[in-house]
Write a protein that holds these residues in place. Structure first.
Motif, PDB file in Angstrom:
ATOM      1  N   GLY A 249       0.811  -1.205   0.000  1.00 25.83           N
ATOM      2  CA  GLY A 249       0.000   0.000   0.000  1.00 25.83           C
ATOM      3  C   GLY A 249       0.847   1.258   0.000  1.00 25.83           C
ATOM      4  N   PRO A 250       0.203   2.427   0.183  1.00 31.31           N
ATOM      5  CA  PRO A 250       0.932   3.702   0.234  1.00 31.31           C
ATOM      6  C   PRO A 250       1.979   3.706   1.352  1.00 31.31           C
ATOM      7  CG  PRO A 250      -1.431   4.058   0.060  1.00 31.31           C
ATOM      8  CD  PRO A 250      -1.243   2.601   0.355  1.00 31.31           C
ATOM      9  N   PHE A 251       2.961   4.596   1.229  1.00 30.81           N
ATOM     10  CA  PHE A 251       4.069   4.632   2.186  1.00 30.81           C
ATOM     11  C   PHE A 251       3.567   4.781   3.622  1.00 30.81           C
ATOM     12  CE2 PHE A 251       7.923   7.155   3.824  1.00 30.81           C
ATOM     13  CZ  PHE A 251       8.572   5.998   4.238  1.00 30.81           C
ATOM     14  N   GLY A 252       2.589   5.654   3.848  1.00 31.64           N
ATOM     15  CA  GLY A 252       2.068   5.843   5.198  1.00 31.64           C
ATOM     16  C   GLY A 252       1.498   4.562   5.778  1.00 31.64           C
ATOM     17  N   GLN A 253       0.802   3.796   4.958  1.00 27.31           N
ATOM     18  CA  GLN A 253       0.237   2.536   5.430  1.00 27.31           C
ATOM     19  C   GLN A 253       1.333   1.509   5.708  1.00 27.31           C
ATOM     20  OE1 GLN A 253      -2.825   1.891   6.351  1.00 27.31           O
ATOM     21  NE2 GLN A 253      -3.528   3.945   5.793  1.00 27.31           N
ATOM     22  N   ARG A 254       2.392   1.572   4.923  1.00 21.82           N
ATOM     23  CA  ARG A 254       3.497   0.645   5.168  1.00 21.82           C
ATOM     24  C   ARG A 254       4.205   0.976   6.494  1.00 21.82           C
ATOM     25  NH1 ARG A 254       4.714   1.852  -0.393  1.00 21.82           N
ATOM     26  NH2 ARG A 254       6.766   2.702   0.144  1.00 21.82           N
ATOM     27  N   ILE A 255       4.286   2.260   6.805  1.00 27.13           N
ATOM     28  CA  ILE A 255       4.881   2.667   8.086  1.00 27.13           C
ATOM     29  C   ILE A 255       4.065   2.096   9.244  1.00 27.13           C
ATOM     30  CG2 ILE A 255       5.336   4.639   9.592  1.00 27.13           C
ATOM     31  CD1 ILE A 255       5.935   6.276   7.048  1.00 27.13           C
ATOM     32  N   ILE A 256       2.748   2.234   9.142  1.00 24.19           N
ATOM     33  CA  ILE A 256       1.860   1.704  10.184  1.00 24.19           C
ATOM     34  C   ILE A 256       1.996   0.188  10.271  1.00 24.19           C
ATOM     35  CG2 ILE A 256      -0.560   1.350  10.819  1.00 24.19           C
ATOM     36  CD1 ILE A 256      -1.136   4.129   9.631  1.00 24.19           C
ATOM     37  N   ALA A 257       2.028  -0.479   9.125  1.00 23.18           N
ATOM     38  CA  ALA A 257       2.119  -1.940   9.113  1.00 23.18           C
ATOM     39  C   ALA A 257       3.423  -2.425   9.735  1.00 23.18           C
ATOM     40  CB  ALA A 257       1.990  -2.459   7.682  1.00 23.18           C
ATOM     41  N   ALA A 258       4.531  -1.718   9.454  1.00 27.93           N
ATOM     42  CA  ALA A 258       5.818  -2.130  10.017  1.00 27.93           C
ATOM     43  C   ALA A 258       5.819  -2.009  11.531  1.00 27.93           C
ATOM     44  CB  ALA A 258       6.940  -1.288   9.413  1.00 27.93           C
ATOM     45  N   ALA A 259       5.322  -0.889  12.051  1.00 23.05           N
ATOM     46  CA  ALA A 259       5.272  -0.701  13.498  1.00 23.05           C
ATOM     47  C   ALA A 259       4.290  -1.666  14.154  1.00 23.05           C
ATOM     48  CB  ALA A 259       4.900   0.742  13.825  1.00 23.05           C
ATOM     49  N   SER A 260       3.200  -1.968  13.436  1.00 21.62           N
ATOM     50  CA  SER A 260       2.172  -2.854  13.992  1.00 21.62           C
ATOM     51  C   SER A 260       2.675  -4.276  14.190  1.00 21.62           C
ATOM     52  CB  SER A 260       0.942  -2.869  13.079  1.00 21.62           C
ATOM     53  OG  SER A 260       0.324  -1.602  13.027  1.00 21.62           O
ATOM     54  N   ARG A 261       3.779  -4.632  13.544  1.00 20.50           N
ATOM     55  CA  ARG A 261       4.357  -5.959  13.743  1.00 20.50           C
ATOM     56  C   ARG A 261       4.663  -6.220  15.224  1.00 20.50           C
ATOM     57  NH1 ARG A 261       9.019  -5.632   8.986  1.00 20.50           N
ATOM     58  NH2 ARG A 261       7.788  -6.518   7.279  1.00 20.50           N
ATOM     59  N   TRP A 262       4.883  -5.150  15.969  1.00 20.90           N
ATOM     60  CA  TRP A 262       5.389  -5.301  17.338  1.00 20.90           C
ATOM     61  C   TRP A 262       4.398  -4.833  18.390  1.00 20.90           C
ATOM     62  CZ3 TRP A 262       9.309  -8.379  16.986  1.00 20.90           C
ATOM     63  CH2 TRP A 262      10.074  -8.383  15.819  1.00 20.90           C
ATOM     64  N   ILE A 263       3.124  -4.659  18.005  1.00 18.91           N
ATOM     65  CA  ILE A 263       2.117  -4.311  19.002  1.00 18.91           C
ATOM     66  C   ILE A 263       2.098  -5.400  20.091  1.00 18.91           C
ATOM     67  CG2 ILE A 263      -0.381  -4.157  19.410  1.00 18.91           C
ATOM     68  CD1 ILE A 263      -0.617  -2.702  16.741  1.00 18.91           C
ATOM     69  N   GLY A 264       2.124  -4.980  21.333  1.00 13.51           N
ATOM     70  CA  GLY A 264       2.140  -5.912  22.460  1.00 13.51           C
ATOM     71  C   GLY A 264       3.516  -6.141  23.034  1.00 13.51           C
ATOM     72  N   MET A 265       4.559  -5.705  22.331  1.00  7.00           N
ATOM     73  CA  MET A 265       5.911  -5.859  22.861  1.00  7.00           C
ATOM     74  C   MET A 265       6.161  -4.812  23.940  1.00  7.00           C
ATOM     75  SD  MET A 265       9.621  -5.917  20.946  1.00  7.00           S
ATOM     76  CE  MET A 265       9.720  -7.704  20.946  1.00  7.00           C
ATOM     77  N   GLN A 266       6.891  -5.198  24.984  1.00  8.07           N
ATOM     78  CA  GLN A 266       7.200  -4.283  26.068  1.00  8.07           C
ATOM     79  C   GLN A 266       8.107  -3.153  25.609  1.00  8.07           C
ATOM     80  OE1 GLN A 266       6.457  -3.939  29.306  1.00  8.07           O
ATOM     81  NE2 GLN A 266       5.253  -5.745  29.738  1.00  8.07           N
TER      82      GLN A 266
END
Length: 411
Positions: A238-255
């Motif tokens: 998807g668009p660059f902004g969505q890719r930024i969100i997707a990359a960070a979302s990989r680690w949701i829940g990490m301390q």
């Protein structure tokens, strides 16, 4: 710091400073000699800013212990984050060395209750506390939570220095004197020490952890192996902004881990001499706020956007463009603080949920990476930056890993 005369701390530490100067001769070799390990506790003791600076027989070298080294490094890192000139960063380090020998000191006798906060020992100079020996009766309204927070004190020094006319051209000792208001020439004696410490830690500021990776440990323990909370190989589209969100979302829940994270994935955190240490961040694999954003930008751009691990540097990156707050879009980064260059936190604008603006971020020690209401930062200065690079509308190649190969979400 002593606004009534020569600083007591400056007089009391002469022997200790001399010992630390000798120790600092060996510091560069010790810091750059750390290697990879599969044990998080060992990793925290041999990496980053030189935690576990030890002699061949295991004894701490000549008084410059791991927490002193970490605190000195944090002073340098924050200065660079704020974009301070090298001479001002040197002044900060000289002042901290003189006032406390890079220690976060309580003052049980004159500032009761200060000893209840994380500290590196007890002092007794007037009502001064912390690494810069800030007077409790003069600053922060006597708020001990602030006064015993080394990060607050380091920023206090830089904030005060920023108000000194001609700070960038002043001799570092004179600037330290102007900020601390102590005895004449009290800070010149630690110039050599501060220069050596800065030279030793600066090369490590962009490499905050070892080559260990894996999941965070909820109790700050030594486990490094195992799957992470997210999938580090999940596709980015998807668009660059969505890719930024997707990359960070990989680690949701990490301390959260103070100082944790780089371009390639989560890493062991570092000592902060305060709140982060109380949560064991120095032995925890994870991200802090700017570690998560530097990772997301690098991954989403296929390695084209390679920012520093400091909020102040990130917002001024050549790929970052200021955007009015009311024009923010998902994937924009928001920096929080009194100014963009002096920001203390950053998150990724996620979009709206139930009509509320949401922020994807690594919030603070003791919490986990999560999507939270932006209203939680109401009252803060907010500075929106939209990142772009040539070809950002195209599907990026896989971001290169630390050795030039493909990235597996690990460092």
């Amino acid at each position: 710091m002593d606004s009534e005369g020569a600083g007591g701390a400056a007089k009391a530490i002469g022997g200790a400073v001399a010992a630390v100067v000798l120790a600092s001769i060996f510091l560069v070799a010790i810091l750059t000699g750390s290697g990879a390990t599969t044990d998080c506790q060992t990793a925290a003791a041999t990496s980053g800013y030189g935690m576990g600076v030890q002699s061949a027989n295991g004894a701490t070298v000549a008084g410059l212990n791991p927490k002193q080294t970490a605190l000195a490094a944090n002073g340098v890192a924050i200065g660079k984050q704020r974009g301070e000139p090298d001479s001002v960063i040197l002044a900060q380090s000289m002042a901290m060395a003189t006032e406390s020998t890079y220690r976060n000191l309580s003052n049980k006798t004159n500032v009761p209750g200060s000893e209840k906060f994380p500290n590196d020992g007890d002092g007794s100079d007037h009502d001064s506390v912390g690494p810069h020996q800030v007077r409790a009766s003069v600053h922060a309204g006597g708020d001990l939570k602030k006064l015993m927070d080394p990060v607050w004190q380091i920023n206090w020094f830089y904030d005060t220095a920023d108000k000194v006319p001609g700070k960038a051209t002043m001799d570092a000792a004179a600037l330290a004197q102007a900020v601390e208001i102590s005895g004449p020439d009290a800070y010149a004696t630690t110039r050599t020490l501060a220069e050596k410490v800065i030279a030793a830690v600066t090369p490590k500021l962009g490499e905050l952890a070892t080559t260990t990776g894996g999941s965070s440990s909820s109790d700050g323990g030594a486990a490094c192996s195992g799957s992470a909370e997210g999938d580090p190989n999940s596709p980015l589209a998807g668009p660059f902004g969505q890719r930024i969100i997707a990359a960070a979302s990989r680690w949701i829940g990490m301390q959260y881990s103070w100082g944790g994270g780089n371009w390639y994935g989560p890493t062991v955190g570092i000592h902060d001499g305060g709140t982060g240490d109380s949560f064991g961040d120095y032995a925890r694999v994870g991200f802090d706020c700017s570690g998560l954003t530097m990772y997301a930008l690098y991954q989403a751009s296929g390695g084209a956007v390679r920012t520093a691990h400091f909020t102040g540097s990130q917002q001024g990156d050549s790929h970052a463009h200021p955007i009015p707050t009311d024009q923010k879009q998902p994937g924009d980064l928001i920096y929080f603080g009194s100014s963009a260059a002096g920001s203390h936190h950053v998150g990724i604008y996620w979009g709206k949920k139930d009509g509320k603006d949401m922020l994807l971020n690594a919030p603070q020690s003791g919490q986990k990476i999560a999507i939270m209401p932006l209203s939680g930062w109401a009252g803060e200065g907010m500075y929106v930056r939209r990142f772009s690079y040539p070809g950002d509308d195209q599907t990026p190649r896989t971001a290169p890993g630390p050795a030039g190969g493909t990235n597996a979400g690990r460092d």
